[in-house]
Design an enzyme around this catalytic site. Sequence first.
Site, short mmCIF file in Angstrom:
data_model
loop_
_atom_site.label_atom_id
_atom_site.label_comp_id
_atom_site.label_asym_id
_atom_site.label_seq_id
_atom_site.Cartn_x
_atom_site.Cartn_y
_atom_site.Cartn_z
N ASP A 1 -3.56 6.60 -8.93
CA ASP A 1 -4.35 6.95 -10.11
C ASP A 1 -5.77 7.26 -9.65
O ASP A 1 -6.26 6.68 -8.69
CB ASP A 1 -4.33 5.78 -11.08
N SER A 2 -6.44 8.15 -10.35
CA SER A 2 -7.78 8.58 -9.92
C SER A 2 -8.86 7.55 -10.20
O SER A 2 -9.97 7.64 -9.68
CB SER A 2 -8.16 9.88 -10.64
N GLY A 3 -8.57 6.57 -11.05
CA GLY A 3 -9.58 5.62 -11.46
C GLY A 3 -10.17 5.91 -12.83
O GLY A 3 -10.99 5.15 -13.33
N ASP B 1 4.78 4.03 -15.31
CA ASP B 1 4.22 2.90 -14.58
C ASP B 1 3.64 1.92 -15.58
O ASP B 1 3.23 2.32 -16.68
CB ASP B 1 3.11 3.34 -13.61
N CYS C 1 18.34 -14.85 -12.11
CA CYS C 1 19.42 -14.82 -13.10
C CYS C 1 20.70 -15.49 -12.60
O CYS C 1 21.38 -16.18 -13.35
CB CYS C 1 19.74 -13.37 -13.47
N HIS D 1 12.41 -10.48 -10.42
CA HIS D 1 13.46 -10.23 -11.41
C HIS D 1 13.06 -9.12 -12.38
O HIS D 1 13.84 -8.19 -12.64
CB HIS D 1 13.78 -11.48 -12.23
#
Length: 375
Positions: A91-93, A270, A313, A339
């Site tokens: 990500d560019s920020g 994301d 699990c 998990h």
Amino acid sequence: MFTLHKESSSTKARSGTLTTDHGDIETPIFMPVGTLGTVKGVSQDVLREQVKAQIILGNTYHLYLRPGCDIIQDAGGLHGFMKWDHPILTDSGGYQIFSLSDNRELEEEGAHFKSHIDGSSHMFTPENVVETQRILGSDIMMILDECPPYPSSYDYAKNSMELTHRWAKRGRKAFLETEGRYGHKQQQFGIVQGGTYKDLRRESALFMAELDFEGIAIGGLSVGEPADIMYEMTDYNTDDLPKEKARYLMGVGTPANLLECVARGVDMFDCVMPTRNARNGMIFTRYGKVNIRNAKWKEHHDLLDADFPSDLCSKYTMAYIHHLIRNNEIFGLVLASIHNLTFYLWLMEQVREHIKNDTFAEWYPKMAEEVDRKI
């Protein structure tokens, strides 16, 4: 390069392959967030072998501040620094600067901001975030944008979008005039903005498509707006995005969010939710959400889901996980994080299989309802 394989006959869901020099990414896909060059509590080997992550995300803002570009460059880029020989998106920020609204100032040249670490002054421009991401060496870099808050007035959203467009042209030019540093090709994604206004969203989508980025992200959502508005804007945007380019919905979301937005034509996601919520005791399962901190699990000596491929699990009882999480034992936080990430990547694998078999439209509404309920 993105190759489209299959489209759902009854929804906008689609499967494809995004090709990078560090490997192919089968979409739809979820990207675990490794903000500082690590996914909290999860080793790179576990990410690849157990979680089955195909690509992870790093953040330019945070990595620029620490450890700094010089150190990462000396290590041969982020891949070498963190020993992850698979795709990385940075990500560019822009979102981090947006979240620092009290400590930043926007102007035509770029964004002035103060470090959240020591208060030092810095500036990001469309050009220098390209240069920083050249140093990081990510496979996919994002342009600098402004993410308007929700709600925003029409005028604010329009002015913000137009600034992002001007920055996008400068960022694309900087990308095309420079080369990578470590012998592999990098790709650059544009970012659609426009707030929650359909005409602005369409204008921005068409503008980003015209600049011929390798892929296009849908930004400015999941910033506090109701889910139905996020779905509406996403659905509207994907109508105008080119079919031959990967589509990335930034910062989203819950398992149900992912399913709903795949149905609206999104390829990539994301979010910090799987690991952040794990550290607070929330476990995502195919049967719903479990708050393992609740007292009702204290004497529950059964497995959470014996057939699911994670130790949390299928090996340890709910009473044991409850004990670990309630006492902030690191092992419990690690188990829960692994998990939840495994579950998210498993869910995307199920999505791809249902798209392949053209059963996604029938399958996903019930699954979205199941994963969203509280157990």
